[in-house]
Scaffold this motif. Structure first.
Motif, short mmCIF file in Angstrom:
data_model
loop_
_atom_site.label_atom_id
_atom_site.label_comp_id
_atom_site.label_asym_id
_atom_site.label_seq_id
_atom_site.Cartn_x
_atom_site.Cartn_y
_atom_site.Cartn_z
N GLN A 109 -1.59 18.30 -3.20
CA GLN A 109 -1.32 16.86 -3.15
C GLN A 109 -2.15 16.07 -4.16
O GLN A 109 -1.82 14.94 -4.49
CB GLN A 109 -1.59 16.33 -1.73
N GLU A 121 -0.28 14.80 -7.31
CA GLU A 121 0.47 13.56 -7.17
C GLU A 121 -0.48 12.37 -7.03
O GLU A 121 -0.29 11.32 -7.64
CB GLU A 121 1.38 13.65 -5.94
N LEU A 122 -1.54 12.56 -6.23
CA LEU A 122 -2.46 11.46 -5.97
C LEU A 122 -3.16 10.99 -7.25
O LEU A 122 -3.43 9.81 -7.42
CB LEU A 122 -3.54 11.89 -4.97
N GLY A 178 -1.71 9.66 -13.37
CA GLY A 178 -1.70 8.30 -13.90
C GLY A 178 -2.83 7.44 -13.38
O GLY A 178 -2.97 6.28 -13.74
#
Lengths: 342, 342
Positions: free
Chosen positions: B104, B107-108, B111
């Motif tokens: 995860q 994703e966390l 960016g």
């Protein structure tokens, strides 16, 4: 669909006031708050549904703003926050709060967090307003030193706890008790000082303005502070007991006494205010007000999660106080039972 | 514009290998690494310009993955990471690393971070590959217990430090020395155990497999572990000295001895491996290997920041070792100078 405007109309207030109430901000009078909550219930208004449907997705993240990571007291709060949040499927991230960077938090957190936990910071009104507008609730563990406006917090009942501590010290024969704080008026230590002053008064004692010491919240600063006082007083202190706003400062003061041969508690009784692990391991162990960290962290985190889902939740009441308990250890033992060693 | 393919062609390697080298991953042989870096310099390749121009903006954030916030050792590292990063205009946020949630993180963090600091975690190859592809460098403070492949880290020279400690204990007359670890094989404590074993061997001592204790990395677990051993041995331990992978466990072991009337160091010498504040305040104070936290945190953070700007920077060398120093305190004092109290 019922809108925020409908709620405002029904309650006879502005939309801004409805926002304040729904985001659990206490600048609204209790009477007005009740009117708004009544209107919400009557109209079955679902406050967050629209805002949420507009977001592409929930971040499932909570931000925690830390004051001083070097204090195991705060680290202990973080551990419990994490475990509670994780149980509810939330990630937690931490960041040290710095007053001069508060504005940047708005940009940093936007779209990235669903709620914010403070550790007693006194946030600016504009920042709180911004998060209110964005439906990002803010809950604090510890009462902020400076409540520009009331915000939701969980803390212990410092008045009651300080009365226990001062009463204990008075029973040991102490009449002149000093206080060591740290940080500025906006720091949560300030609430502990106010409770200390109230307890001193209620015990019929007098506080000498020069007995307010600044230990900067740190072990080393407290140590230096007491070293300096002892040097200036040729090994004597004008007070017989010292209450420190946190345990790190109590341990630092104790270390200074040990180094300079000042017996504790015979010549100086020392007490802390948090009950970190170290306080039970020092020589002698430290008397402290025990702050129930896991319980406070859990209550604050559960409150935040509840408000995020439903601002009318019963956990949304702005002020919650737990009980602090006095833990008497050797650093404040009875004067008559401890013959002076030196 | 010079591309990564051009560099690969010049060096005679694949584009993937160029990526590995530029992201400071040591699965590439040193000779190949040098070839790639030579090609980068000859072609004046600017590795990150394109990737960066494709991003809408830099996040100016660094993520730090924490193992156990309850250890003041890690908190101390975080304080210095923060101050170094802040000087360079970066925000730092912390998150506790959990192995089962590693996926995860991709994703966390996407960016949101320009670089990642680990505190000795053994990340999965797929995760490291992902961040490599995304030009998000990863640097660790502490060598991960399990290096699936080499990644950049800063640590102390545990072999040298452990040899100092074991030599000191042997000089006090100890022949049988136990080790208390915590966590699994992927934990950084494992590197300390390997260094301990090497030091035991180089000092000509023998390690008994049953003397490997598990204190779970925590004060309370260590305390229970020693209490149990003392109960099983009717107050006697089969070893005369105990080295703990961290100070919290050393302090917990010491507390168990104090409670059960086992004199330290006379009946058990105890040593820790980090030098947290508490270790100097216990009764008696703890002998420790001093880990230079500020220096290690600063070097790792500076390395990460340098690599983020320029993967060919001299700070990009994958392994850096600082010196750990032995701090002898009362918990391991000379056996002959400490008559047994009981």
């Amino acid at each position: 669909m019922v809108t925020r405007q409908d709620v405002a109309d029904r309650a006879g207030v502005s939309v801004a006031v409805v926002s304040y109430v729904l985001n659990n901000r206490k600048i609204v009078k209790e009477q007005t708050r009740q009117k708004v909550l009544d209107a919400v219930r009557e109209l079955k208004y679902k406050p967050n549904l629209l805002a949420r449907s507009l977001k592409t997705k929930k971040s499932k993240q909570i931000a925690v703003l830390v004051q001083y990571l070097g204090n195991p007291f705060e680290a202990g709060l973080l551990l419990r926050i994490e475990s509670v949040a994780k149980t509810s499927g939330y990630f937690v991230f931490f960041q040290t709060y710095e007053e001069e960077q508060e504005e940047q938090l708005q940009e940093l957190f936007m779209g990235r967090v669903d709620g914010i936990l403070l550790l007693g910071q006194s946030m600016k009104r504009a920042t709180l307003d911004y998060f209110t507008e964005m439906d990002i609730p803010v809950v604090s563990i510890m009462e902020p030193g400076e409540l520009l406006e009331q915000q939701s917090f969980v803390d212990i009942d410092w008045m009651a706890a300080m009365r226990q501590l001062i009463n204990h010290l008075r029973e040991q024969g102490h009449k002149r008790i000093a206080f060591m704080g740290g940080g500025n008026l906006r720091h949560y230590n300030e609430c502990r000082f106010r409770a200390f002053l109230a307890a001193i008064a209620s015990e019929g004692l007098v506080f000498h303005a020069e007995d307010r010491l600044d230990g900067g919240g740190r072990f080393e600063n407290a140590q230096e502070c007491v070293q300096r006082l002892l040097a200036n007083g040729a090994g004597k202190l004008p007070f017989g007991a010292l209450v420190c706003a946190n345990d790190l400062m109590a341990a630092g003061s104790l270390a200074a006494c040990r180094e300079l041969g000042v017996p504790v508690p015979e010549q100086l009784a020392i007490a802390g205010c948090e009950n970190i692990l170290m306080s039970s391991q020092t020589n002698p162990p430290l008397t402290v007000i025990h702050f129930p960290r896991p319980e406070a962290a859990e209550l604050a985190t559960r409150s935040l999660l509840a408000i995020m889902d439903d601002p009318t939740h019963e956990l949304a009441s702005p002020i919650k106080r737990l009980e602090g308990t006095l833990m008497i250890r050797e650093s404040s033992g009875r004067l008559d039972s401890h013959p002076v060693v030196n």
